[in-house]
Scaffold this motif. Structure first.
Motif, PDB file in Angstrom:
ATOM      1  N   ALA A 180       0.836  -1.206   0.000  1.00  0.00           N
ATOM      2  CA  ALA A 180       0.000   0.000   0.000  1.00  0.00           C
ATOM      3  C   ALA A 180       0.868   1.254   0.000  1.00  0.00           C
ATOM      4  CB  ALA A 180      -0.932  -0.006   1.209  1.00  0.00           C
ATOM      5  N   GLU A 181       1.908   1.255   0.800  1.00  0.00           N
ATOM      6  CA  GLU A 181       2.798   2.427   0.852  1.00  0.00           C
ATOM      7  C   GLU A 181       3.454   2.673  -0.504  1.00  0.00           C
ATOM      8  OE1 GLU A 181       6.495   4.276   3.448  1.00  0.00           O
ATOM      9  OE2 GLU A 181       6.177   2.107   3.470  1.00  0.00           O
ATOM     10  N   LYS A 182       3.948   1.626  -1.124  1.00  0.00           N
ATOM     11  CA  LYS A 182       4.598   1.775  -2.431  1.00  0.00           C
ATOM     12  C   LYS A 182       3.626   2.291  -3.484  1.00  0.00           C
ATOM     13  CE  LYS A 182       8.060  -1.736  -1.504  1.00  0.00           C
ATOM     14  NZ  LYS A 182       8.442  -3.125  -1.665  1.00  0.00           N
ATOM     15  N   ALA A 183       2.388   1.840  -3.425  1.00  0.00           N
ATOM     16  CA  ALA A 183       1.373   2.291  -4.385  1.00  0.00           C
ATOM     17  C   ALA A 183       1.116   3.788  -4.224  1.00  0.00           C
ATOM     18  CB  ALA A 183       0.079   1.507  -4.197  1.00  0.00           C
ATOM     19  N   ILE A 184       1.009   4.247  -3.001  1.00  0.00           N
ATOM     20  CA  ILE A 184       0.769   5.678  -2.760  1.00  0.00           C
ATOM     21  C   ILE A 184       1.949   6.508  -3.245  1.00  0.00           C
ATOM     22  CG2 ILE A 184       0.480   7.438  -0.951  1.00  0.00           C
ATOM     23  CD1 ILE A 184      -2.073   5.760  -1.628  1.00  0.00           C
ATOM     24  N   LEU A 185       3.142   6.026  -3.026  1.00  0.00           N
ATOM     25  CA  LEU A 185       4.331   6.776  -3.470  1.00  0.00           C
ATOM     26  C   LEU A 185       4.421   6.881  -4.989  1.00  0.00           C
ATOM     27  CD1 LEU A 185       6.960   5.478  -0.903  1.00  0.00           C
ATOM     28  CD2 LEU A 185       5.962   7.783  -1.033  1.00  0.00           C
ATOM     29  N   LYS A 186       3.745   5.988  -5.714  1.00  0.00           N
ATOM     30  CA  LYS A 186       3.764   6.014  -7.174  1.00  0.00           C
ATOM     31  C   LYS A 186       2.691   6.923  -7.775  1.00  0.00           C
ATOM     32  CE  LYS A 186       5.272   1.209  -7.656  1.00  0.00           C
ATOM     33  NZ  LYS A 186       4.813  -0.110  -8.112  1.00  0.00           N
ATOM     34  N   LEU A 187       1.766   7.420  -6.958  1.00  0.00           N
ATOM     35  CA  LEU A 187       0.663   8.218  -7.485  1.00  0.00           C
ATOM     36  C   LEU A 187       1.152   9.499  -8.149  1.00  0.00           C
ATOM     37  CD1 LEU A 187      -2.098   8.018  -4.732  1.00  0.00           C
ATOM     38  CD2 LEU A 187      -1.979   6.782  -6.900  1.00  0.00           C
ATOM     39  N   GLU A 188       0.398   9.924  -9.158  1.00  0.00           N
ATOM     40  CA  GLU A 188       0.724  11.155  -9.877  1.00  0.00           C
ATOM     41  C   GLU A 188       0.611  12.357  -8.950  1.00  0.00           C
ATOM     42  OE1 GLU A 188       1.744  11.400 -13.087  1.00  0.00           O
ATOM     43  OE2 GLU A 188       1.717   9.220 -13.187  1.00  0.00           O
ATOM     44  N   ARG A 189       1.533  13.279  -9.115  1.00  0.00           N
ATOM     45  CA  ARG A 189       1.538  14.527  -8.338  1.00  0.00           C
ATOM     46  C   ARG A 189       1.164  15.693  -9.238  1.00  0.00           C
ATOM     47  NH1 ARG A 189       3.176  13.851  -2.782  1.00  0.00           N
ATOM     48  NH2 ARG A 189       4.014  11.765  -2.682  1.00  0.00           N
ATOM     49  N   ASN A 190       0.566  16.707  -8.649  1.00  0.00           N
ATOM     50  CA  ASN A 190       0.152  17.895  -9.376  1.00  0.00           C
ATOM     51  C   ASN A 190       1.271  18.930  -9.322  1.00  0.00           C
ATOM     52  OD1 ASN A 190      -1.098  20.030 -10.559  1.00  0.00           O
ATOM     53  ND2 ASN A 190      -2.794  20.163  -9.122  1.00  0.00           N
ATOM     54  N   THR A 191       2.231  18.791 -10.199  1.00  0.00           N
ATOM     55  CA  THR A 191       3.401  19.685 -10.181  1.00  0.00           C
ATOM     56  C   THR A 191       3.053  21.100 -10.621  1.00  0.00           C
ATOM     57  OG1 THR A 191       3.984  18.939 -12.399  1.00  0.00           O
ATOM     58  CG2 THR A 191       5.050  17.813 -10.548  1.00  0.00           C
ATOM     59  N   LEU A 207      -4.018   2.094   2.424  1.00  0.00           N
ATOM     60  CA  LEU A 207      -3.868   3.075   1.357  1.00  0.00           C
ATOM     61  C   LEU A 207      -4.250   4.474   1.832  1.00  0.00           C
ATOM     62  CD1 LEU A 207      -5.315   1.020  -1.640  1.00  0.00           C
ATOM     63  CD2 LEU A 207      -2.943   1.797  -1.401  1.00  0.00           C
ATOM     64  N   VAL A 208      -5.363   4.579   2.541  1.00  0.00           N
ATOM     65  CA  VAL A 208      -5.800   5.873   3.070  1.00  0.00           C
ATOM     66  C   VAL A 208      -4.790   6.413   4.075  1.00  0.00           C
ATOM     67  CG1 VAL A 208      -7.585   7.065   4.414  1.00  0.00           C
ATOM     68  CG2 VAL A 208      -8.240   5.423   2.655  1.00  0.00           C
ATOM     69  N   ALA A 209      -4.319   5.561   4.947  1.00  0.00           N
ATOM     70  CA  ALA A 209      -3.359   5.986   5.966  1.00  0.00           C
ATOM     71  C   ALA A 209      -2.074   6.524   5.333  1.00  0.00           C
ATOM     72  CB  ALA A 209      -3.038   4.821   6.904  1.00  0.00           C
ATOM     73  N   TYR A 210      -1.526   5.808   4.369  1.00  0.00           N
ATOM     74  CA  TYR A 210      -0.299   6.284   3.721  1.00  0.00           C
ATOM     75  C   TYR A 210      -0.541   7.518   2.860  1.00  0.00           C
ATOM     76  CZ  TYR A 210       2.762   2.712   5.461  1.00  0.00           C
ATOM     77  OH  TYR A 210       3.519   1.934   6.286  1.00  0.00           O
ATOM     78  N   PHE A 211      -1.709   7.609   2.281  1.00  0.00           N
ATOM     79  CA  PHE A 211      -2.047   8.804   1.504  1.00  0.00           C
ATOM     80  C   PHE A 211      -1.996  10.036   2.405  1.00  0.00           C
ATOM     81  CE2 PHE A 211      -5.159  11.802  -0.273  1.00  0.00           C
ATOM     82  CZ  PHE A 211      -4.642  11.953  -1.550  1.00  0.00           C
ATOM     83  N   LYS A 212      -2.613   9.930   3.581  1.00  0.00           N
ATOM     84  CA  LYS A 212      -2.594  11.050   4.525  1.00  0.00           C
ATOM     85  C   LYS A 212      -1.171  11.307   5.037  1.00  0.00           C
ATOM     86  CE  LYS A 212      -5.647  13.111   5.990  1.00  0.00           C
ATOM     87  NZ  LYS A 212      -6.105  14.416   5.545  1.00  0.00           N
ATOM     88  N   PHE A 213      -0.445  10.240   5.318  1.00  0.00           N
ATOM     89  CA  PHE A 213       0.915  10.369   5.831  1.00  0.00           C
ATOM     90  C   PHE A 213       1.829  11.111   4.860  1.00  0.00           C
ATOM     91  CE2 PHE A 213       5.243   8.709   6.425  1.00  0.00           C
ATOM     92  CZ  PHE A 213       5.458   9.053   7.741  1.00  0.00           C
ATOM     93  N   TYR A 214       1.642  10.839   3.575  1.00  0.00           N
ATOM     94  CA  TYR A 214       2.492  11.470   2.556  1.00  0.00           C
ATOM     95  C   TYR A 214       1.907  12.760   1.997  1.00  0.00           C
ATOM     96  CZ  TYR A 214       5.677   7.553   2.693  1.00  0.00           C
ATOM     97  OH  TYR A 214       6.599   6.620   3.108  1.00  0.00           O
ATOM     98  N   GLY A 215       0.969  13.345   2.720  1.00  0.00           N
ATOM     99  CA  GLY A 215       0.520  14.681   2.376  1.00  0.00           C
ATOM    100  C   GLY A 215      -0.780  14.800   1.632  1.00  0.00           C
ATOM    101  N   GLY A 216      -1.556  13.738   1.548  1.00  0.00           N
ATOM    102  CA  GLY A 216      -2.841  13.806   0.861  1.00  0.00           C
ATOM    103  C   GLY A 216      -3.788  14.766   1.556  1.00  0.00           C
ATOM    104  N   LYS A 217      -4.374  15.639   0.793  1.00  0.00           N
ATOM    105  CA  LYS A 217      -5.302  16.638   1.324  1.00  0.00           C
ATOM    106  C   LYS A 217      -6.511  16.715   0.412  1.00  0.00           C
ATOM    107  CE  LYS A 217      -1.871  19.341   3.723  1.00  0.00           C
ATOM    108  NZ  LYS A 217      -1.510  18.258   4.535  1.00  0.00           N
ATOM    109  N   ASP A 218      -7.541  17.437   0.870  1.00  0.00           N
ATOM    110  CA  ASP A 218      -8.719  17.686   0.043  1.00  0.00           C
ATOM    111  C   ASP A 218      -8.466  18.819  -0.920  1.00  0.00           C
ATOM    112  OD1 ASP A 218     -10.385  15.693   0.819  1.00  0.00           O
ATOM    113  OD2 ASP A 218     -11.245  16.822   2.457  1.00  0.00           O
TER     114      ASP A 218
END
Length: 126
Positions: free
Chosen positions: A13-24, A115-126
């Motif tokens: 789950a952590e690796k999947a979140i780290l691969k997500l597209e970022r809004n540069t 997945l939700v936990a790692y998303f929040k941990f790595y800076g996921g916001k609304d």
């Protein structure tokens, strides 16, 4: 790779979140995810009810709900490219196909929570 039979599903789950597209292009936060927490939580809510039901109902009674869950994930992916990115990188559809019994169903639900936990941990916001 089989997510639901791998004891390291939290690491997956952590690796999947780290691969997500970022809004540069986001000037305020160029490292922000395209995916929002609310969209991810909507996916999680679909699984939370199923997890609760799996504690009291027989697995066979949940088969239709599991199939419907797969349809919902596909539908949400079709509506939103950021959700599709998550579903592909986290291999959610593949994981749903791995559900064979109560144990793997509950493991899938915990995978979604990770997945939700790692998303929040790595800076996921609304």
């Amino acid at each position: 790779m089989t997510i639901l039979t791998d004891e390291n599903y939290v690491d997956i789950a952590e690796k999947a979140i780290l691969k997500l597209e970022r809004n540069t292009r986001n000037r305020k936060n160029p490292d922000a995810f395209f995916l929002t927490t609310s969209k991810l939580r909507n996916l999680l809510s679909l699984t939370s009810t199923l997890f609760d039901e799996s504690k009291v109902k027989e697995y066979d009674a949940l088969l239709d709900r599991i199939a419907y869950l797969r349809v919902q994930f596909v539908y949400q992916a079709g509506r939103e490219i950021a959700v599709k990115d998550l579903i592909e990188k986290a291999q959610i559809l593949e994981a749903l196909k791995e559900i064979k019994d109560r144990e793997t169903l509950q493991r899938f639900c915990r995978y979604m929570e990770a997945l939700v936990a790692y998303f929040k941990f790595y800076g996921g916001k609304d």
